[in-house]
Design an enzyme around this catalytic site. Structure first.
Site, mmCIF file in Angstrom:
data_model
loop_
_atom_site.group_PDB
_atom_site.id
_atom_site.type_symbol
_atom_site.label_atom_id
_atom_site.label_comp_id
_atom_site.label_asym_id
_atom_site.label_seq_id
_atom_site.Cartn_x
_atom_site.Cartn_y
_atom_site.Cartn_z
ATOM 1 N N HIS A 1 1.875 2.326 -3.398
ATOM 2 C CA HIS A 1 0.852 3.027 -4.188
ATOM 3 C C HIS A 1 0.970 4.545 -4.074
ATOM 4 C CE1 HIS A 1 -1.395 -0.147 -5.987
ATOM 5 N NE2 HIS A 1 -1.757 -0.710 -4.847
ATOM 6 N N GLU B 1 0.827 -1.216 0.000
ATOM 7 C CA GLU B 1 0.000 0.000 0.000
ATOM 8 C C GLU B 1 0.856 1.260 0.000
ATOM 9 O OE1 GLU B 1 -2.945 -0.484 -0.723
ATOM 10 O OE2 GLU B 1 -3.051 -2.625 -0.250
#
Length: 845
Positions: free
Chosen positions: A488, A485
């Site tokens: 990202h 994550e």
């Protein structure tokens, strides 16, 4: 013509006519009511005339853009105040309260969908099926089209920005023509000046956005709603440049709206959050969905005092008490982003506080930076994105290995988060910084979301949602998912796909970088633990060979998953660039569709993650990892703050390795082999065999053999309690356990005593969710009754991973297993993610 699509099975329409008008800023003012499960409030849009219209109308409309450019920075000495005929000139907040009272006191005029359309007042207004409206006298009014779904729109009006005190500074120096001094043109000129302020005046810009959003209205606008859109027009206005560039919309969400989910957290307290819906945020607020509509925003949210409001904002909001029992939270962003990245979570979250000792470890850790002189030269170049306060040009931000972070959770998970998530974040952030350089965002909140969340994690600007499924079983799954994550922030957020069908640009890069980040984070974690006490080190310092061994094991697992998915999914869903040479193209108005965007089963597919990962891994092996990571840093610096297509990355990469053209590595061959075809890419077909030679894989193969032999001995011994030769099983890493269980799933039969021994040997019910998922598959396949409790717990608590277990429970046609499936679905269906519930229902009924 509005596309008539099945809202659950077809392509996702992006209806907004961004080529005509492009939103630059949103101001939201919202009230959250948990009793009615409705968010109600006002949104103000600030627009610029769209690029395509400016180009096509530059000659026929006497150069409207040159007129805008010519008047930029000049103006009149006093603001032009517009007399308000139908509305009193008070602030938007006052208007909102008065309007709410009026609505409650009068007869409900809403349609069956709750939309208070003023179409009856609009002489000759079109239905939502038409892209423009023809008035009785034959002229065509311009229609502003916004993406909108599951919303009750109450009122739309033009905002009189010229009435704001001090706003005259934006037109004082302009050489305004008589036409430009006309009230509508003056208001649009003010908005143009405001949205184009330079980045170093961002605070002033936010201040005037706030002032303008509270300015009085100067006339209601005609509107109507369709299944996927909100269409707005002003009678007599025929072009985007003359259409109001600041508009205000009153609206309400609906409890069944698909952009947010109302549920309870793990402690049984009410909460609501954006869960990454296939329809994005159009059921939370009207917006322009196409990714080209990069905008900033600010939001004020009011909720009961016991709730905490988290958002994808740059600031760590401090609540302000407005009245007894009500708190107001204010967030903003100055980096233009697609509306789909707006994220909100409101619940009784508690912050997991940082311990003093942990803070010292974080500060004292030594993080070396393998940046070259080329990296430093890139920072001296101007950024290629539109003007905003960019961290890549901020010398202090460029040296910040660990950005400020917070962790929020329901109270029942406080200890798990304190022991795990809070310890891992600084190491993962540092590993990401060491790999890619400057963090694109200034801070990070991490929230453990409710059990109905349909993924292990989701990244948005400044905030990451994590599933509770990453918490049990040690740090491996949690750390790897955090790294995914965090990746990202660069790939998916700071650099976005210009065409959403190319999601591999986000997910493939995050999956590849997850391994790089996590390997480095483990090294840093080891160093940090050594500062506390050598006895706290649970895992040895990873050598280069061990690091590569872990990555090869992970590659084999992903290869097996890709192979299985290709065999069990529709071919058209396996293509990474389904639009092929038409990728990135939109209609004349800017509208388009996201191919397969509404297929419920698509959100559970991993093909874009896996094929994208293997493509990047192949390129890294060709270039060498060090050179490849240097190229990634170059790509990040060149394209952050922008939208890209596959070829943007590939062109730049192949420029760095021109000798590869001689070996046949071209953009065309990459498209053909990797991006434009279904199935397993040809270059990858033989790779599975090479990873089997990895030492960690060989160790698993030996353990599989032991378990098969143990099962055979148990079967031969029958029910006799004959003393067995004790078998010594090796301790395995979590990914090794996954491979072990997957390999045993290929065995036709495993005896109950074998399964019991397997569970006891590895304490499978205490392992991470990836391991427990494979254990549940073994339980279901072999109808192992003592393990049904583990299956039930998994289906209830690990909804992000349990969807296809329902299918396995049904396929055996076993009464007990089917009863278990029905029981678990009945218990979770009410709060289950919509797509998950649809897929499970199709399996069960």
């Amino acid at each position: 013509m509005e596309m008539q699509l099945d809202p659950m099975t077809d392509d996702l329409p992006l209806m907004a006519n961004t080529s005509h008008m492009l939103v630059k800023h949103y101001t939201l003012d919202l009230d959250v009511d948990f009793e009615s499960q409705i968010i109600e409030g006002i949104i103000v849009f600030f627009f610029e005339t769209g690029n395509r219209y400016r180009k096509t109308s530059s000659t026929s409309e006497e150069g409207c853009q040159s007129q805008l450019d010519e008047t930029c920075g000049t103006g009149v000495s006093e603001p032009y105040h517009i007399p308000v005929t139908n509305l009193s000139a008070h602030s938007s907040k006052t208007e909102y309260n008065d309007f709410a009272v009026c609505v409650k006191g009068e007869k409900d005029t809403s349609d069956k969908n709750g939309n208070h359309s003023n179409r009856e007042q609009a002489s000759g207004i079109s239905s939502s099926k038409n892209c423009c409206d023809i008035e009785n006298h034959g002229s065509t009014d311009f229609l502003l089209v916004l993406d909108c779904c599951d919303l009750s729109v109450l009122k739309v009006e033009e905002v009189d920005v010229a009435a704001v005190t001090g706003i005259e500074k934006f037109t004082r120096s302009a050489k305004l023509t008589d036409a430009a001094k006309e009230p509508g043109n003056l208001r649009n000129q003010i908005v143009h000046e405001l949205v184009t302020l330079p980045a170093d005046r961002w605070k002033e810009q936010l201040y005037y956005y706030t002032c303008c959003s509270q300015a009085p209205g100067c006339g209601e606008l005609l509107f109507t709603t369709g299944t996927w859109s909100l269409e707005i027009r002003k009678s007599g206005i025929h072009s985007p440049k003359d259409f109001p560039h600041a508009i205000r919309i009153w609206y309400k969400t609906k409890p069944e709206g698909r952009s947010i989910t109302w549920t309870t957290d793990q402690s049984g307290r009410p909460c609501v959050y954006t869960m990454g819906s296939p329809i994005n945020n159009r059921a939370l607020f009207p917006c322009q969905e196409p990714p080209i509509a990069l905008s900033t925003w600010q939001a004020t949210v009011r909720a009961a005092a016991h709730f905490v409001v988290l958002m994808s904002g740059e600031n760590s909001a401090e609540p302000v008490q407005l009245q007894e029992g009500i708190l107001s939270w204010y967030y903003y962003v100055t980096m233009p982003m697609p509306a789909s990245t707006f994220t909100i979570a409101i619940g009784c979250w508690l912050e997991v506080k940082q311990q003093h000792l942990t803070a010292e470890v974080q500060t004292n850790s030594d993080f070396s930076l393998p940046f070259s002189q080329a990296d430093l030269r890139w920072h001296e170049e101007r950024c290629g994105h539109m003007d905003y306060p960019c961290r890549f040009q901020n010398s202090a931000a460029r040296l910040q290995a660990v950005i400020p972070y917070r962790v929020f959770t329901p109270w029942c998970l406080m200890e798990s988060c304190k022991e795990l998530v809070l310890q891992l974040i600084p190491q993962c952030l540092s590993a990401a910084y060491t790999t890619l350089g400057t963090h694109p965002f200034s801070r990070l909140d991490v929230l453990i979301v409710p059990s109905n969340f349909s993924s292990l994690g989701m990244a948005s600007p400044h905030i990451i949602f994590l599933s509770q499924s990453v918490l049990p079983g040690g740090r491996h799954l949690c750390g790897a998912r955090l790294c995914h994550e965090i990746a990202h922030a660069w790939f998916g957020l700071a650099i976005g796909a210009r065409d959403w069908t190319e999601e591999w640009i986000s997910e493939g890069f995050a999956t590849y970088l997850e391994d790089i980040f996590w390997a480095r984070a483990q090294q840093y974690l080891c160093q940090a633990l050594m500062l506390l006490s050598p006895r706290l080190i649970e895992e040895h310092h990873l050598s280069y060979e061990e690091e590569k061994g872990q990555q090869e094991l992970k590659a084999l697992l992903r290869w097996r998953r890709l192979r299985d998915e290709v065999q069990n999914s529709e071919e058209e869903l396996q293509v990474l660039r389904p639009n092929k040479e038409n990728t990135g193209e939109v209609s004349e108005s800017g509208a388009s569709v996201v191919k397969h965007g509404l297929k419920a089963e698509k959100i559970f597919m991993q093909v874009h993650y896996l094929k994208g990962y293997f493509l990047l891994q192949s390129l890294a092996r060709t270039m060498g990892e060090a050179s490849y990571l240097a190229s990634l840093r170059k790509f990040v610096h060149k394209f952050h703050g922008q939208l890209v297509l596959s070829q943007d990355f590939l062109y730049m990469l192949l420029e760095d390795i021109p000798e590869q053209k001689e070996s046949g590595l071209t953009i065309e061959s990459i498209f053909q082999n990797w991006l434009d075809t279904s199935g397993i890419p040809k270059p990858l077909l033989e790779e599975g065999e090479t990873w089997k030679e990895c030492q960690l894989v060989q160790q698993v193969s030996g353990e599989v053999t032991k378990w098969i032999q143990t099962n055979q001995r148990i079967r031969k011994s029958g029910k006799k309690k004959r003393k067995q030769d004790e078998v010594v099983f090796e301790k395995l890493l979590p990914d090794q356990l996954v491979l072990l269980l997957e390999s045993l799933l290929e065995e036709k039969t495993l005896c109950p005593r074998t399964l019991q021994c397997l569970e006891e040997t590895y304490k499978l019910h205490e392992q991470d969710a990836e391991v427990r998922h494979r254990w549940c598959e073994l339980v279901v396949k072999h109808k192992y009754g003592p393990g049904y409790g583990d299956v039930e717990k998994f289906l209830r608590e690990d909804q992000a991973m349990g969807v296809y277990l329902y299918g396995e429970l049904m396929v055996n046609e076993d009464a007990k297993q089917q009863e278990l499936a029905y029981k678990c679905f009945a218990a979770t269906r009410e709060h289950m993610d919509v797509s998950s519930a649809k897929v499970v229902a199709e399996m069960l009924f």
